[in-house]
Design an enzyme around this catalytic site. Structure first.
Site, PDB file in Angstrom:
ATOM      1  N   LYS A 247     -21.161  32.716  39.996  1.00  0.00           N
ATOM      2  CA  LYS A 247     -21.294  32.554  40.396  1.00  0.00           C
ATOM      3  C   LYS A 247     -22.520  31.074  41.176  1.00  0.00           C
ATOM      4  CE  LYS A 247     -16.731  31.521  41.990  1.00  0.00           C
ATOM      5  NZ  LYS A 247     -15.967  32.899  41.085  1.00  0.00           N
ATOM      6  N   THR A 248     -22.455  30.843  41.631  1.00  0.00           N
ATOM      7  CA  THR A 248     -24.562  30.202  41.778  1.00  0.00           C
ATOM      8  C   THR A 248     -25.367  31.306  42.671  1.00  0.00           C
ATOM      9  OG1 THR A 248     -23.327  28.122  42.738  1.00  0.00           O
ATOM     10  CG2 THR A 248     -25.772  29.005  43.242  1.00  0.00           C
TER      11      THR A 248
END
Length: 387
Positions: A194-195
């Site tokens: 994820k980010t």
């Protein structure tokens, strides 16, 4: 094989992230300490929500959201079929029934049209929540989805693990994913691809103080300490879960969150480079459609490939790309196809989800990629497809 394999996604961990975790290991609290509240406060400020509640992972975030809303057995929750299993499973954890919504075949997103169609299949059950997924990082049409949900007596819970940092503009109003302007809650994941990453971890944001308090209670066994009670006293009105996120991981989360602007800018730059590099491969290869209101920080670089027209199967493309050092993934197998849900609800006709699944392929996208990696991926795809 041409060089090391580029994975479809991976974490970016730097020396200051490691130092932050080391400092947390030396601190007095490894869990249930002040770093948890610090991470929550920083996250809430980042996305513009009043409250943020950290938890063990993105699946726990969704489960907690259902618990906070007090969704009951036999009630209904609508989820899109193109998503990870957890979006639907969280309803089943509390005994609710899942009504699967179709998606736009070019964006993978639930739309007002597909939600309206799903509403016709709720039947006599009480609808409690609608769970739009901000697939890839692009934002669903929140105002219109919220209006439809509200008319049906339900609220939105945004499933937003892909969309940290994404912004949108409905009318002239700039908004952040997670500010919960249109929803009761938004859920996030900090899985390594994820980010930002905490290893495993999740967050729920809300502007409702009552929901925030219930989220905190249910993530820690359902325990509460009445005001004025002895310091060792606790009470449990109903069982909760151990869904806490330790201070060690929150320290990593704080360090990563400070880098969100840089990570977001890099992901946007890589996505723009992909748009240019892949344009010559049309119409066999097209980048997944992006709504006009959405300015995403893409978690996934999804292309839609006409495998039949190219005369090659997706499996062959995946295997031959890997031989050229390019890793890929498929996001997602329609959840309504899963054996558990087929047995429970029977076969469903969701043509948008089927069309999306038939063509989708996720290409490498993460901040640590070099500029030339985008061209390398595009050239490998061109060669494999014979374009």
């Amino acid at each position: 094989m041409a060089g090391p394999v580029l994975p479809y996604g991976r974490q970016t961990i730097e020396d200051d992230d490691i130092s932050a975790v080391v400092e947390a290991l030396k601190a007095d609290f490894l869990t249930t300490g002040p770093t948890v509240e610090a991470f929550e406060a920083a996250f809430a400020e980042t996305v513009g929500a009043r409250h943020a509640v950290a938890c063990a992972n993105g699946t726990a975030a969704l489960h907690l959201a259902m618990l906070a809303l007090e969704v009951r057995p036999g009630e209904a929750v609508i989820a899109p079929s193109i998503t990870f299993l957890a979006t639907a499973n969280c309803a089943r954890y509390v005994g609710a029934e899942v009504v699967f919504a179709d998606v736009d075949p070019t964006s993978g997103l639930m739309t007002p049209k597909t939600l309206a169609q799903a509403l016709t299949r709720v039947g006599g059950r009480k609808l409690r929540a609608v769970l739009p997924v901000h697939l890839r990082g692009d934002v669903a049409d929140l105002p219109r989805l919220a209006a439809l949900a509200g008319e049906a007596g339900a609220v939105l819970v945004e499933d937003a693990p892909h969309a940290l940092g994404s912004t949108m503009a409905f009318g002239n109003v700039a908004e952040w994913v997670g500010d919960a302007r249109h929803s009761a809650m938004a859920t996030f994941s900090f899985h390594p691809v994820k980010t930002i990453a905490t290893g495993e971890g999740g967050m729920v944001t809300t502007n409702d103080a009552g929901l925030a308090q219930r989220l905190r209670t249910m993530r820690s066994h359902g325990m509460v300490r009445p005001e004025g009670a002895d310091p060792w006293w606790y009470e449990m009105a109903e069982p909760g879960f151990n869904y806490r996120l330790p201070d060690i991981l929150c320290a990593l989360g704080l360090s990563q969150l400070a880098k969100l602007p840089r990570f977001a800018a890099r992901r946007r730059a890589l996505a723009q480079a992909y748009d240019a590099a892949l344009a010559p491969l049309a119409p066999i290869v097209r980048v997944a459609a992006r709504p006009v209101w959405s300015d995403p920080v893409l978690h996934l670089m999804v292309v839609l490939i006409d495998f039949e027209a190219a005369g090659i199967s997706r499996r062959q493309v995946v295997e031959r790309l890997r031989e050229r050092g390019v890793g890929t993934q498929v996001h997602y197998i329609p959840v309504h196809r899963q054996p558990y849900y087929v047995e429970r609800y029977g076969p469903l006709d969701l043509p948008g989800a089927e069309a999306w699944y038939a063509r989708c392929l996720s290409l490498p996208l993460y901040p640590g990629m070099a500029d030339e990696d985008v061209g390398r991926v595009a050239e490998a795809l061109r060669a494999v497809l014979g374009l």
